[in-house]
Design a protein around this motif. Structure first.
Motif, PDB file in Angstrom:
ATOM      1  N   THR A 139      19.556 -19.410 -29.088  1.00 40.84           N
ATOM      2  CA  THR A 139      20.279 -18.881 -30.248  1.00 40.84           C
ATOM      3  C   THR A 139      19.465 -17.810 -30.956  1.00 40.84           C
ATOM      4  N   ALA A 140      18.161 -18.056 -31.091  1.00 43.75           N
ATOM      5  CA  ALA A 140      17.293 -17.063 -31.728  1.00 43.75           C
ATOM      6  C   ALA A 140      17.249 -15.770 -30.916  1.00 43.75           C
ATOM      7  N   LEU A 141      17.193 -15.885 -29.592  1.00 42.64           N
ATOM      8  CA  LEU A 141      17.199 -14.694 -28.737  1.00 42.64           C
ATOM      9  C   LEU A 141      18.517 -13.938 -28.859  1.00 42.64           C
ATOM     10  N   ALA A 142      19.613 -14.673 -28.927  1.00 41.61           N
ATOM     11  CA  ALA A 142      20.923 -14.031 -29.086  1.00 41.61           C
ATOM     12  C   ALA A 142      20.990 -13.289 -30.421  1.00 41.61           C
ATOM     13  N   PHE A 143      20.474 -13.914 -31.481  1.00 45.42           N
ATOM     14  CA  PHE A 143      20.456 -13.266 -32.798  1.00 45.42           C
ATOM     15  C   PHE A 143      19.649 -11.975 -32.749  1.00 45.42           C
ATOM     16  N   GLY A 144      18.445 -12.046 -32.160  1.00 45.93           N
ATOM     17  CA  GLY A 144      17.610 -10.857 -32.070  1.00 45.93           C
ATOM     18  C   GLY A 144      18.230  -9.762 -31.221  1.00 45.93           C
ATOM     19  N   ALA A 145      18.876 -10.158 -30.113  1.00 48.32           N
ATOM     20  CA  ALA A 145      19.506  -9.165 -29.234  1.00 48.32           C
ATOM     21  C   ALA A 145      20.664  -8.463 -29.937  1.00 48.32           C
ATOM     22  N   VAL A 146      21.501  -9.240 -30.632  1.00 46.45           N
ATOM     23  CA  VAL A 146      22.646  -8.637 -31.326  1.00 46.45           C
ATOM     24  C   VAL A 146      22.174  -7.741 -32.468  1.00 46.45           C
ATOM     25  N   LEU A 147      21.137  -8.173 -33.178  1.00 50.89           N
ATOM     26  CA  LEU A 147      20.600  -7.346 -34.264  1.00 50.89           C
ATOM     27  C   LEU A 147      20.060  -6.031 -33.719  1.00 50.89           C
ATOM     28  N   THR A 148      19.401  -6.080 -32.569  1.00 51.04           N
ATOM     29  CA  THR A 148      18.880  -4.856 -31.952  1.00 51.04           C
ATOM     30  C   THR A 148      20.013  -3.937 -31.516  1.00 51.04           C
ATOM     31  N   TYR A 150      22.956  -3.798 -32.749  1.00 50.21           N
ATOM     32  CA  TYR A 150      23.607  -3.220 -33.931  1.00 50.21           C
ATOM     33  C   TYR A 150      22.733  -2.141 -34.571  1.00 50.21           C
ATOM     34  N   ALA A 151      21.434  -2.405 -34.682  1.00 53.42           N
ATOM     35  CA  ALA A 151      20.538  -1.444 -35.326  1.00 53.42           C
ATOM     36  C   ALA A 151      20.466  -0.133 -34.550  1.00 53.42           C
ATOM     37  N   LEU A 152      20.509  -0.223 -33.217  1.00 51.92           N
ATOM     38  CA  LEU A 152      20.442   0.971 -32.379  1.00 51.92           C
ATOM     39  C   LEU A 152      21.809   1.625 -32.174  1.00 51.92           C
ATOM     40  N   ARG A 153      22.841   1.012 -32.747  1.00 50.84           N
ATOM     41  CA  ARG A 153      24.215   1.536 -32.647  1.00 50.84           C
ATOM     42  C   ARG A 153      24.672   1.633 -31.189  1.00 50.84           C
ATOM     43  N   ILE A 154      24.205   0.695 -30.366  1.00 43.45           N
ATOM     44  CA  ILE A 154      24.655   0.664 -28.973  1.00 43.45           C
ATOM     45  C   ILE A 154      26.134   0.301 -28.911  1.00 43.45           C
ATOM     46  N   VAL A 155      26.530  -0.602 -29.786  1.00 42.10           N
ATOM     47  CA  VAL A 155      27.943  -0.954 -29.946  1.00 42.10           C
ATOM     48  C   VAL A 155      28.310  -0.691 -31.403  1.00 42.10           C
TER      49      VAL A 155
END
Length: 263
Positions: A139-148, A150-155
């Motif tokens: 769950t922590a990895l998923a949170f970090g991946a989604v935050l990254t 979003y921050a990089l505007r990949i999606v």
């Protein structure tokens, strides 16, 4: 002939034109005491900041973890866990549909949801030792991946994406409900929650859907800060983040159980 001083004549004309009476000593004193600068009026409410969301998010997650730890330590029976899950569901639906910013409502949801998570985590841990820590890390990895992402505007979060994610969420919950009803008659339902290829695919889809909801939560926080939302809106943002993390944790827990040998 009377001589005229143009400067003196102009001054007399201005004084006559103004026609203002000579101020009294009290009026002069009042003018002297009046401040020359008045500070601008403060806004009716303090706007939300990212720090507000972080603080309230930690408070909500802290209550959830405390409830889960208590349920784990006291090993509450599954009956209590089911009742807690129902109460949490009702409080969560109220908070969602009313877009509530009531701290008592949101923290109450976190407490009852935590009791359910603690009980269900203990249930899985006794059958698959070590699975809970794996699910927490996942769950922590998923949170970090989604935050990254979003921050990089990949999606990028658009109105069309929001509609698709919400529609997919409603459809997924509908499938879970139908699967539960069918399972009453045949014991396995539609196979969505079984250790089978269809069960694996459905779990992966649910994890990804939870990640997309987390993406929407990050966007809600950013837009709320940019648009000057009231400070109390931070509670709704904290609730949304907690809801998505609970979703992801439960799905990761179930998915790992498919590939973990029980003693």
């Amino acid at each position: 002939m009377e001589s005229k001083n143009p400067v003196f004549s102009k001054t007399r004309q201005q004084s006559a034109g103004w026609g203002a009476p000579t101020p009294t000593p009290a009026q002069l004193q009042n003018m002297y005491e009046t401040p020359s600068y008045a500070p601008p009026a403060r806004p009716a409410f303090r706007t939300m900041t990212l720090d507000d969301v972080v603080v309230r998010g930690f408070m909500t997650l802290g209550v959830l973890v405390a409830g889960a730890a208590a349920a784990w330590y006291f090993q509450v029976p599954m009956g209590v866990a089911v009742v807690s899950a129902i109460v949490a569901l009702v409080l969560g639906l109220v908070a969602s549909f009313k877009q509530s910013t009531n701290p008592a409502l949101i923290l109450g949801y976190a407490l009852f949801e935590g009791v359910f998570l603690g009980a269900i985590s203990w249930f899985f841990e006794t059958r698959f030792p070590g699975i809970v820590i794996q699910a927490v890390l996942g769950t922590a990895l998923a949170f970090g991946a989604v935050l990254t992402v979003y921050a990089l505007r990949i999606v990028r979060v658009t109105s069309k994406l929001v509609k698709y994610v919400v529609a997919a969420g409603v459809a997924a919950l509908g499938l879970v409900l139908v699967n539960l009803l069918v399972a009453i008659f045949n014991g396995t339902g539609l196979g969505l929650r079984t250790d089978s290829p269809i069960g694996w695919i459905f779990s992966i889809a649910m994890i990804l859907l939870g990640c997309f909801f987390l993406l929407l939560d990050f966007d809600a926080v950013e837009q709320g800060v940019k648009q000057g939302a009231p400070e109390k809106f931070a509670w709704q943002c904290a609730f949304g983040l907690t809801l998505s993390l609970v979703w992801i944790y439960l799905e990761v827990l179930r998915f790992i159980s498919y590939f973990t040998n029980s003693d």
